[in-house]
Design an enzyme around this catalytic site. Sequence first.
Site, mmCIF file in Angstrom:
data_model
loop_
_atom_site.group_PDB
_atom_site.id
_atom_site.type_symbol
_atom_site.label_atom_id
_atom_site.label_comp_id
_atom_site.label_asym_id
_atom_site.label_seq_id
_atom_site.Cartn_x
_atom_site.Cartn_y
_atom_site.Cartn_z
ATOM 1 N N GLU A 139 0.831 -1.215 0.000
ATOM 2 C CA GLU A 139 0.000 0.000 0.000
ATOM 3 C C GLU A 139 0.864 1.262 0.000
ATOM 4 O OE1 GLU A 139 -3.533 0.981 0.362
ATOM 5 O OE2 GLU A 139 -3.718 -0.909 -0.708
ATOM 6 N N TYR A 161 -3.563 4.718 6.449
ATOM 7 C CA TYR A 161 -2.895 3.434 6.720
ATOM 8 C C TYR A 161 -1.537 3.389 6.025
ATOM 9 C CZ TYR A 161 -1.647 -1.489 6.236
ATOM 10 O OH TYR A 161 -0.954 -2.675 6.238
HETATM 11 P P1 NAP Z 1 -4.548 -8.635 11.125
HETATM 12 O O1 NAP Z 1 -5.127 -9.982 10.912
HETATM 13 O O2 NAP Z 1 -5.418 -7.438 11.115
HETATM 14 O O3 NAP Z 1 -3.785 -8.705 12.548
HETATM 15 C C1 NAP Z 1 -3.340 -7.542 13.196
HETATM 16 C C2 NAP Z 1 -2.827 -7.921 14.569
HETATM 17 O O4 NAP Z 1 -2.368 -6.745 15.260
HETATM 18 C C3 NAP Z 1 -3.917 -8.548 15.467
HETATM 19 O O5 NAP Z 1 -3.302 -9.546 16.261
HETATM 20 C C4 NAP Z 1 -4.313 -7.378 16.351
HETATM 21 O O6 NAP Z 1 -4.868 -7.751 17.581
HETATM 22 C C5 NAP Z 1 -2.951 -6.720 16.546
HETATM 23 N N1 NAP Z 1 -3.009 -5.348 17.034
HETATM 24 C C6 NAP Z 1 -3.703 -4.315 16.502
HETATM 25 N N2 NAP Z 1 -3.460 -3.195 17.207
HETATM 26 C C7 NAP Z 1 -2.607 -3.529 18.187
HETATM 27 C C8 NAP Z 1 -1.987 -2.816 19.243
HETATM 28 N N3 NAP Z 1 -2.201 -1.516 19.415
HETATM 29 N N4 NAP Z 1 -1.141 -3.468 20.080
HETATM 30 C C9 NAP Z 1 -0.919 -4.803 19.920
HETATM 31 N N5 NAP Z 1 -1.482 -5.533 18.959
HETATM 32 C C10 NAP Z 1 -2.315 -4.901 18.093
HETATM 33 O O7 NAP Z 1 -3.357 -8.367 10.102
HETATM 34 P P2 NAP Z 1 -2.541 -9.408 9.195
HETATM 35 O O8 NAP Z 1 -3.250 -9.567 7.915
HETATM 36 O O9 NAP Z 1 -2.168 -10.581 10.003
HETATM 37 O O10 NAP Z 1 -1.234 -8.554 8.875
HETATM 38 C C11 NAP Z 1 -0.110 -8.567 9.745
HETATM 39 C C12 NAP Z 1 0.720 -7.307 9.520
HETATM 40 O O11 NAP Z 1 1.153 -7.264 8.160
HETATM 41 C C13 NAP Z 1 -0.019 -5.988 9.748
HETATM 42 O O12 NAP Z 1 0.907 -5.080 10.268
HETATM 43 C C14 NAP Z 1 -0.464 -5.567 8.354
HETATM 44 O O13 NAP Z 1 -0.609 -4.167 8.307
HETATM 45 C C15 NAP Z 1 0.718 -6.055 7.529
HETATM 46 N N6 NAP Z 1 0.434 -6.423 6.145
HETATM 47 C C16 NAP Z 1 -0.554 -7.342 5.870
HETATM 48 C C17 NAP Z 1 -0.776 -7.727 4.559
HETATM 49 C C18 NAP Z 1 -1.834 -8.735 4.204
HETATM 50 O O14 NAP Z 1 -2.180 -8.845 3.023
HETATM 51 N N7 NAP Z 1 -2.335 -9.510 5.155
HETATM 52 C C19 NAP Z 1 0.011 -7.171 3.516
HETATM 53 C C20 NAP Z 1 1.004 -6.254 3.837
HETATM 54 C C21 NAP Z 1 1.215 -5.901 5.151
HETATM 55 P P3 NAP Z 1 -6.455 -8.080 17.734
HETATM 56 O O15 NAP Z 1 -6.595 -9.516 17.307
HETATM 57 O O16 NAP Z 1 -6.690 -7.840 19.178
HETATM 58 O O17 NAP Z 1 -7.188 -7.128 16.833
HETATM 59 N N1 GDD Z 2 -12.463 -4.668 2.452
HETATM 60 C C1 GDD Z 2 -13.225 -4.517 1.357
HETATM 61 N N2 GDD Z 2 -14.574 -4.649 1.459
HETATM 62 N N3 GDD Z 2 -12.618 -4.252 0.187
HETATM 63 C C2 GDD Z 2 -13.389 -4.138 -0.918
HETATM 64 C C3 GDD Z 2 -14.779 -4.267 -0.877
HETATM 65 C C4 GDD Z 2 -15.401 -4.533 0.369
HETATM 66 O O1 GDD Z 2 -16.611 -4.641 0.496
HETATM 67 N N4 GDD Z 2 -15.253 -4.116 -2.136
HETATM 68 C C5 GDD Z 2 -14.216 -3.892 -2.922
HETATM 69 N N5 GDD Z 2 -13.075 -3.896 -2.196
HETATM 70 C C6 GDD Z 2 -11.737 -3.636 -2.731
HETATM 71 C C7 GDD Z 2 -10.973 -2.553 -1.961
HETATM 72 O O2 GDD Z 2 -11.416 -1.258 -2.364
HETATM 73 C C8 GDD Z 2 -9.542 -2.882 -2.374
HETATM 74 O O3 GDD Z 2 -9.262 -2.302 -3.624
HETATM 75 C C9 GDD Z 2 -9.563 -4.419 -2.554
HETATM 76 O O4 GDD Z 2 -10.946 -4.797 -2.577
HETATM 77 C C10 GDD Z 2 -8.864 -5.156 -1.422
HETATM 78 O O5 GDD Z 2 -9.365 -4.657 -0.205
HETATM 79 P P1 GDD Z 2 -8.976 -5.338 1.208
HETATM 80 O O6 GDD Z 2 -9.258 -6.784 1.160
HETATM 81 O O7 GDD Z 2 -9.620 -4.523 2.277
HETATM 82 O O8 GDD Z 2 -7.389 -5.205 1.246
HETATM 83 P P2 GDD Z 2 -6.450 -3.938 0.955
HETATM 84 O O9 GDD Z 2 -5.762 -4.194 -0.336
HETATM 85 O O10 GDD Z 2 -7.151 -2.671 1.129
HETATM 86 O O11 GDD Z 2 -5.403 -4.051 2.165
HETATM 87 C C11 GDD Z 2 -4.806 -5.311 2.519
HETATM 88 O O12 GDD Z 2 -3.612 -5.494 1.802
HETATM 89 C C12 GDD Z 2 -2.575 -4.557 2.079
HETATM 90 C C13 GDD Z 2 -1.377 -4.914 1.202
HETATM 91 O O13 GDD Z 2 -1.541 -4.432 -0.082
HETATM 92 C C14 GDD Z 2 -4.581 -5.291 4.038
HETATM 93 O O14 GDD Z 2 -4.199 -6.566 4.462
HETATM 94 C C15 GDD Z 2 -3.492 -4.305 4.413
HETATM 95 O O15 GDD Z 2 -3.179 -4.451 5.805
HETATM 96 C C16 GDD Z 2 -2.251 -4.618 3.571
HETATM 97 O O16 GDD Z 2 -1.209 -3.718 3.878
#
Ligand code: NAP
Ligand code: GDD
Length: 352
Positions: A139, A161
Amino acid sequence: MNKKRKLALITGVTGQDGSILADFLLKKNYIVHGVKRRSSSLNSTVRLDRIYQDKFIKNKSFYLHYGDVSDPSFCNRILGEVKPDELYHLAAQSHVAISYELPLYTASVNSLGTLNLLEAIRINNLNKKTKFYNAATSEMYGSLKGKYQNELTPFHPQSPYATSKLFSFWITKNYRDSYNLFASNGILFNHESFSRGETFVTKKITMFIAKYNHYKKGVLYLGNLSSKRDWGFADDYIIGIWKILQHSKPEDFVLSTGKSYSVRDFLKYAFACINIKIIFKGKKDKEIGIDSKTKKVLVKSIPYYYRPNEVTNLIGNNRKAKKVLNWTPKIKFKALVKLMVNEELKNFTPKK
Ligand code: NAP
Ligand code: GDD
């Protein structure tokens, strides 16, 4: 001779990535400590059920600590107590759309939370012991301008974010350069699994499919169906995260699949898993998805789920991770959709 077991500390252990990583490290014989927030419900640790070990067991491998990364005193204390070999910092307010509603909170957790941990390493004199991983994100690039995004692509964050994560990215680099810390960023593109949070689009779609498959009714309301993401499988990315900290020196890496698909594509493949051919009519926030056979409306795009500044497309180039870390994602897009839908169908329990 017995090799000393490595100690890992994971922030965000209750989340998608944290829970998969904890499992992965335990299988590699690590001792794992995780940080969980206090919550009024016990449900917040549901993803950890399979690895939870009771408080009273002696010589456990998995420990949970209450804490919050926005609390510097907690960060100092936990680093001083655990003194981890590897700190995986995954905690974040990770939802892009919600960051527009809670921009200050998002900055406080994502930006200052990262700084609190880096300071805690420094204050506890752990610079030479603790390797630090920061969960940065694709992002930070904003919408794709050229063919793909890699470690050299300029950043253009488009949401609170993304901006908060850019601070975390740079402060990680600053501490690496200023204090000789082993601190690395993973610039991860979207990665999904059955454990994905329920308000992210892939999980929202696959949960709906399981419900629709059972009840044969309901409409799924979504936002922008044209937006495209480089979607991979979370388990593949966890291996990459671990490899980043096993590398001989601290560096930043893109983890991605190199292919991007639209939300519409995801819908098509997901409905196909329950033998429904979905066709689309209309444009933007008037678009609908219809069952080609029954003509029932299955999906509606509505303005409510549109973001103020949509990132329209992301495609990562993972060449560096491939070459330096020998990391390649195994699961491709169609297989990912199928895997998520099948898991959802398997776990679906109808309401009584
Ligand atoms: P997630 O499922 O939303 O998990 C976020 C975690 O952070 C949860 O355990 C949450 O706790 C904890 N948390 C939130 N605020 C906190 C705080 N103030 N202090 C301590 N813990 C806190 O996210 P994820 O998908 O596993 O992603 C993991 C990391 O990678 C995040 O930093 C995200 O931004 C980054 N990231 C994710 C993706 C992706 O596609 N998944 C891609 C790029 C980067 P609760 O369970 O209590 O809410
Ligand atoms: N969440 C959501 N809900 N997204 C939607 C919806 C909806 O109803 N409809 C369309 N979308 C579109 C969003 O606008 C976005 O373009 C795409 O689906 C993916 O949305 P998310 O699944 O919310 O993920 P994200 O790409 O915004 O963010 C995730 O990926 C990032 C890495 O590129 C998160 O995991 C972030 O934490 C992470 O950094």
